[in-house]
Design an enzyme around this catalytic site. Structure first.
Site, PDB file in Angstrom:
ATOM      1  N   ASP A 159       0.819  -1.210   0.000  1.00  0.00           N
ATOM      2  CA  ASP A 159       0.000   0.000   0.000  1.00  0.00           C
ATOM      3  C   ASP A 159       0.855   1.264   0.000  1.00  0.00           C
ATOM      4  O   ASP A 159       2.000   1.250   0.410  1.00  0.00           O
ATOM      5  CB  ASP A 159      -0.864   0.054   1.266  1.00  0.00           C
ATOM      6  CG  ASP A 159      -2.067  -0.867   1.209  1.00  0.00           C
ATOM      7  OD1 ASP A 159      -2.179  -1.649   0.257  1.00  0.00           O
ATOM      8  OD2 ASP A 159      -2.890  -0.793   2.131  1.00  0.00           O
ATOM      9  N   ASP A 160       0.228   2.346  -0.407  1.00  0.00           N
ATOM     10  CA  ASP A 160       0.703   3.720  -0.255  1.00  0.00           C
ATOM     11  C   ASP A 160       1.718   4.180  -1.292  1.00  0.00           C
ATOM     12  O   ASP A 160       2.179   5.304  -1.221  1.00  0.00           O
ATOM     13  CB  ASP A 160       1.272   3.989   1.142  1.00  0.00           C
ATOM     14  CG  ASP A 160       0.230   3.896   2.240  1.00  0.00           C
ATOM     15  OD1 ASP A 160      -0.964   3.783   1.909  1.00  0.00           O
ATOM     16  OD2 ASP A 160       0.605   3.946   3.410  1.00  0.00           O
ATOM     17  N   HIS A 209      -5.862   2.833  -4.105  1.00  0.00           N
ATOM     18  CA  HIS A 209      -5.853   3.003  -2.646  1.00  0.00           C
ATOM     19  C   HIS A 209      -6.493   4.331  -2.240  1.00  0.00           C
ATOM     20  O   HIS A 209      -6.664   4.581  -1.054  1.00  0.00           O
ATOM     21  CB  HIS A 209      -4.412   2.909  -2.131  1.00  0.00           C
ATOM     22  CG  HIS A 209      -4.281   2.745  -0.655  1.00  0.00           C
ATOM     23  ND1 HIS A 209      -5.053   1.867   0.071  1.00  0.00           N
ATOM     24  CD2 HIS A 209      -3.454   3.326   0.237  1.00  0.00           C
ATOM     25  CE1 HIS A 209      -4.697   1.923   1.348  1.00  0.00           C
ATOM     26  NE2 HIS A 209      -3.728   2.816   1.474  1.00  0.00           N
ATOM     27  N   HIS A 259      -4.953   9.239   0.348  1.00  0.00           N
ATOM     28  CA  HIS A 259      -4.955   8.459   1.584  1.00  0.00           C
ATOM     29  C   HIS A 259      -5.874   9.068   2.636  1.00  0.00           C
ATOM     30  O   HIS A 259      -5.466   9.391   3.751  1.00  0.00           O
ATOM     31  CB  HIS A 259      -3.545   8.279   2.163  1.00  0.00           C
ATOM     32  CG  HIS A 259      -3.440   7.059   3.031  1.00  0.00           C
ATOM     33  ND1 HIS A 259      -3.904   7.030   4.329  1.00  0.00           N
ATOM     34  CD2 HIS A 259      -2.953   5.835   2.780  1.00  0.00           C
ATOM     35  CE1 HIS A 259      -3.693   5.839   4.834  1.00  0.00           C
ATOM     36  NE2 HIS A 259      -3.125   5.084   3.902  1.00  0.00           N
ATOM     37  N   HIS A 276       3.627  -2.265   3.300  1.00  0.00           N
ATOM     38  CA  HIS A 276       3.766  -0.983   2.628  1.00  0.00           C
ATOM     39  C   HIS A 276       5.114  -0.938   1.916  1.00  0.00           C
ATOM     40  O   HIS A 276       6.060  -1.609   2.338  1.00  0.00           O
ATOM     41  CB  HIS A 276       3.659   0.164   3.638  1.00  0.00           C
ATOM     42  CG  HIS A 276       2.313   0.218   4.291  1.00  0.00           C
ATOM     43  ND1 HIS A 276       1.960  -0.613   5.332  1.00  0.00           N
ATOM     44  CD2 HIS A 276       1.232   0.986   4.037  1.00  0.00           C
ATOM     45  CE1 HIS A 276       0.713  -0.356   5.689  1.00  0.00           C
ATOM     46  NE2 HIS A 276       0.246   0.618   4.927  1.00  0.00           N
TER      47      HIS A 276
END
Length: 180
Positions: free
Chosen positions: A5-6, A56, A60, A147
């Site tokens: 993620d991210d 995603h 965020h 991540h």
């Protein structure tokens, strides 16, 4: 199965891609639209390396705290940025914090993907601790959340893959695991 993620992250995503390639592993990368726009070459590398790309959100944010229109904009803007680079619209979404708006299923037609194992790699820089949290808890068909924004997370990912492969696990994208 591993997902990141991210990203994309200019310092660590390429390192992760290289290590996954060495290990013959494909993963799923849930990307932030804002980062996609900053690092299109990395997004292309993710796609060209055979990894699955999902959304995603754009910035965020907790989508469940937004109006429907603002949440849809977070998704659509990210999907468009990914499509501009890869030629494909993502089919999967991992909402930040695992917070999704159920009524958006109809609006976006995307498949929500959460996780089974979260080692909270963002909260420590100790790759050994991160890897142990996963290895001690993971079971067959689990989705592992990691991540690609720190050296410790990337090193942990490699340790996890190496150990679990020894134990007979295989790694696939979320598409493969959800469509079984």
């Amino acid at each position: 199965m591993t997902s990141a993620d991210d990203g994309p992250n200019p310092d660590y995503t390429e390192e992760l891609l290289s290590g996954l390639k060495e290990r013959g592993v494909n993963a799923t990368f849930f990307l932030l639209g804002k980062e996609v726009e900053k690092y299109p070459d990395i997004v292309k590398d993710i796609s060209d390396s055979g990894h699955l790309i999902g959304t995603h959100s754009y910035e965020h944010v907790n989508l469940s705290n937004l109006s429907d229109a603002a949440a849809i904009e977070q998704v659509d803007k990210t999907n468009a940025a990914i499509h501009d680079i890869t030629g494909k619209y993502p089919e999967y979404i991992r909402p930040p914090y695992g917070c999704w708006k159920c009524n958006l299923d109809y609006e976006t037609k995307m498949i929500e993907v959460l996780w089974d194992v979260d080692p909270k790699d963002w909260a420590t820089d100790n790759s050994g601790v991160i890897a142990k949290r996963v290895i001690d808890k993971v079971e067959e068909n689990d989705i592992i959340l990691l991540h690609d924004a720190s050296e410790s997370s990337v090193k942990a990912a490699f340790a996890i893959v190496d150990e679990l492969k020894k134990e007979g696990y295989t790694f696939v994208t979320v598409e493969e695991i959800l469509m079984e």
